[in-house]
Design an enzyme around this catalytic site. Structure first.
Site, PDB file in Angstrom:
ATOM      1  N   ASP A   1       0.832  -1.213   0.000  1.00 11.60           N
ATOM      2  CA  ASP A   1       0.000   0.000   0.000  1.00 11.60           C
ATOM      3  C   ASP A   1       0.867   1.264   0.000  1.00 11.60           C
ATOM      4  O   ASP A   1       1.993   1.247   0.500  1.00 11.60           O
ATOM      5  CB  ASP A   1      -0.915  -0.024   1.238  1.00 11.60           C
TER       6      ASP A   1
ATOM      7  N   HIS B   1       2.382   3.855  -8.938  1.00 12.93           N
ATOM      8  CA  HIS B   1       2.168   2.440  -9.247  1.00 12.93           C
ATOM      9  C   HIS B   1       3.362   1.876 -10.025  1.00 12.93           C
ATOM     10  O   HIS B   1       3.780   0.736  -9.808  1.00 12.93           O
ATOM     11  CB  HIS B   1       0.871   2.251 -10.041  1.00 12.93           C
TER      12      HIS B   1
ATOM     13  N   LEU C   1      11.304 -19.939  -4.979  1.00  8.78           N
ATOM     14  CA  LEU C   1      10.192 -19.180  -4.390  1.00  8.78           C
ATOM     15  C   LEU C   1       8.922 -19.287  -5.243  1.00  8.78           C
ATOM     16  O   LEU C   1       8.990 -19.200  -6.470  1.00  8.78           O
ATOM     17  CB  LEU C   1      10.604 -17.700  -4.294  1.00  8.78           C
TER      18      LEU C   1
HETATM   19  C1  IPE Z   1      -5.328  -2.727  -0.379  1.00  6.59           C
HETATM   20  O1  IPE Z   1      -5.018  -1.385  -0.469  1.00  6.59           O
HETATM   21  C2  IPE Z   1      -5.278  -3.356  -1.742  1.00  6.59           C
HETATM   22  C3  IPE Z   1      -3.943  -3.479  -2.355  1.00  6.59           C
HETATM   23  C4  IPE Z   1      -2.822  -3.127  -1.777  1.00  6.59           C
HETATM   24  C5  IPE Z   1      -3.939  -4.041  -3.669  1.00  6.59           C
HETATM   25  P1  IPE Z   1      -6.162  -0.292  -0.621  1.00  6.59           P
HETATM   26  O2  IPE Z   1      -5.468   1.018  -0.717  1.00  6.59           O
HETATM   27  O3  IPE Z   1      -7.082  -0.641  -1.727  1.00  6.59           O
HETATM   28  O4  IPE Z   1      -6.939  -0.447   0.752  1.00  6.59           O
HETATM   29  P2  IPE Z   1      -7.775   0.634   1.572  1.00  6.59           P
HETATM   30  O5  IPE Z   1      -8.703   1.299   0.582  1.00  6.59           O
HETATM   31  O6  IPE Z   1      -6.804   1.594   2.155  1.00  6.59           O
HETATM   32  O7  IPE Z   1      -8.474  -0.166   2.620  1.00  6.59           O
HETATM   33  C1  IPE Z   2      -1.529   0.382  -3.448  1.00 11.17           C
HETATM   34  O1  IPE Z   2      -1.337   1.749  -3.426  1.00 11.17           O
HETATM   35  C2  IPE Z   2      -1.740  -0.140  -4.851  1.00 11.17           C
HETATM   36  C3  IPE Z   2      -3.111  -0.547  -5.150  1.00 11.17           C
HETATM   37  C4  IPE Z   2      -4.092  -0.561  -4.297  1.00 11.17           C
HETATM   38  C5  IPE Z   2      -3.386  -0.972  -6.524  1.00 11.17           C
HETATM   39  P1  IPE Z   2      -2.546   2.762  -3.373  1.00 11.17           P
HETATM   40  O2  IPE Z   2      -2.922   3.151  -4.760  1.00 11.17           O
HETATM   41  O3  IPE Z   2      -3.641   2.249  -2.546  1.00 11.17           O
HETATM   42  O4  IPE Z   2      -1.845   4.010  -2.647  1.00 11.17           O
HETATM   43  P2  IPE Z   2      -2.476   4.966  -1.567  1.00 11.17           P
HETATM   44  O5  IPE Z   2      -3.050   4.114  -0.483  1.00 11.17           O
HETATM   45  O6  IPE Z   2      -3.518   5.770  -2.276  1.00 11.17           O
HETATM   46  O7  IPE Z   2      -1.325   5.781  -1.096  1.00 11.17           O
HETATM   47 MG    MG Z   3      -4.086   2.396  -0.561  1.00 15.07          MG
END
Ligand code: IPE
Ligand code: IPE
Ligand code: MG
Length: 237
Positions: free
Chosen positions: A17, A34, A128
């Site tokens: 995240d 990303h 792995l």
């Molecule tokens: C969880 O992160 C999903 C992934 C890392 C793919 P999100 O950013 O979607 O989760 P929330 O919205 O903070 O719960």
């Molecule tokens: C995690 O990073 C990647 C996905 C959920 C695809 P986020 O896109 O959720 O990044 P934040 O949480 O907005 O910083």
């Molecule tokens: Mg996120």
């Protein structure tokens, strides 16, 4: 008696995240975060290989993430396809076996094709196992398991009295893997976000404020070192 502490987790699961926040901090569009996040995967795969971790499951795209703006979803799908296309040779070289869990048929067809090609090409590797969670939602997974069990009951293959945690686990997407020993979540959020709800029942949790694009080998090693200090009790004394 509690199990003897194992220093190296067999299975690490990561909620990757913070890509969006990393981009915002650098004055960049979310997709740049990303892209940087996709690059960060390599270090963790390498560190897990070096530590002889057997399974690494990465939460890459949740079932809920489809609700993000279309442009972001589209960019993420393109990035997934590019990642698979470009990294499969490296996975082969590192003896990594690629697998995926989630509602994979929800992915665009070109992603599905590339994913299956990468999975097939790496199927013979015995290092792995890298599991990508894609269009993954734990509640959906549990519902899919229930549907699968009901089909088996209707077909007369099993009796409903046979349903227990072991049998149930065998109907989850993760049936081929042991439950994670260590869950890492980057970016400091203290929640599971619908990730592996069944499988994480006794998993040790490690949350770091580091944003995913900045999470490197040393950070993974630090999480594993922290895990080595934990005493897992599984409810017994
Ligand atoms: C969880 O992160 C999903 C992934 C890392 C793919 P999100 O950013 O979607 O989760 P929330 O919205 O903070 O719960
Ligand atoms: C995690 O990073 C990647 C996905 C959920 C695809 P986020 O896109 O959720 O990044 P934040 O949480 O907005 O910083
Ligand atoms: Mg996120």
């Amino acid at each position: 008696m509690a199990a003897a502490p194992k220093t190296i987790p067999r299975h690490i699961a990561i909620i990757m995240d913070g890509n969006g926040r990393w981009a915002a901090n650098h004055g960049l569009p979310r997709i740049k975060g990303h892209e940087k996040g996709a690059d960060a995967v390599r270090a963790c795969v390498e560190a897990c290989g070096e530590l002889k971790v057997e399974y690494l499951t990465l939460y890459a795209f949740s079932a809920e993430n489809w609700q993000r703006p279309k442009t972001e979803v589209f960019a993420l799908m393109r990035l997934l396809e590019k990642f698979l296309k470009e990294k499969t040779a490296e996975l082969l070289e590192k003896n990594v076996r690629l697998q995926a869990i989630g509602r994979l048929t929800d992915l665009p067809l070109n992603c599905q094709r590339q994913l299956h090609e990468s999975i097939e090409r790496t199927a013979g590797n015995d290092g792995l196992t890298l599991v990508l969670a894609l269009s993954y939602g734990a509640r959906l997974e549990i519902i899919d398991a229930i549907q699968s069990l009901l089909r088996e009951i209707e077909a007369g293959h099993i009796d409903k009295a046979m349903i227990n945690p072991d049998l149930f686990s065998k109907h989850l997407y993760t049936r081929y893997y042991p439950d994670p020993d260590l869950l890492i979540r980057t970016s400091g959020e203290l929640r599971l976000s619908n990730f592996l709800l069944w499988q994480l029942s006794y998993t040790e949790i490690y949350v770091t404020p580091k944003l995913w694009p900045e999470f490197g080998k040393e950070d993974l090693r630090a999480a594993v070192a922290d895990f080595a200090q934990r005493q897992r009790r599984y409810g017994v004394v």
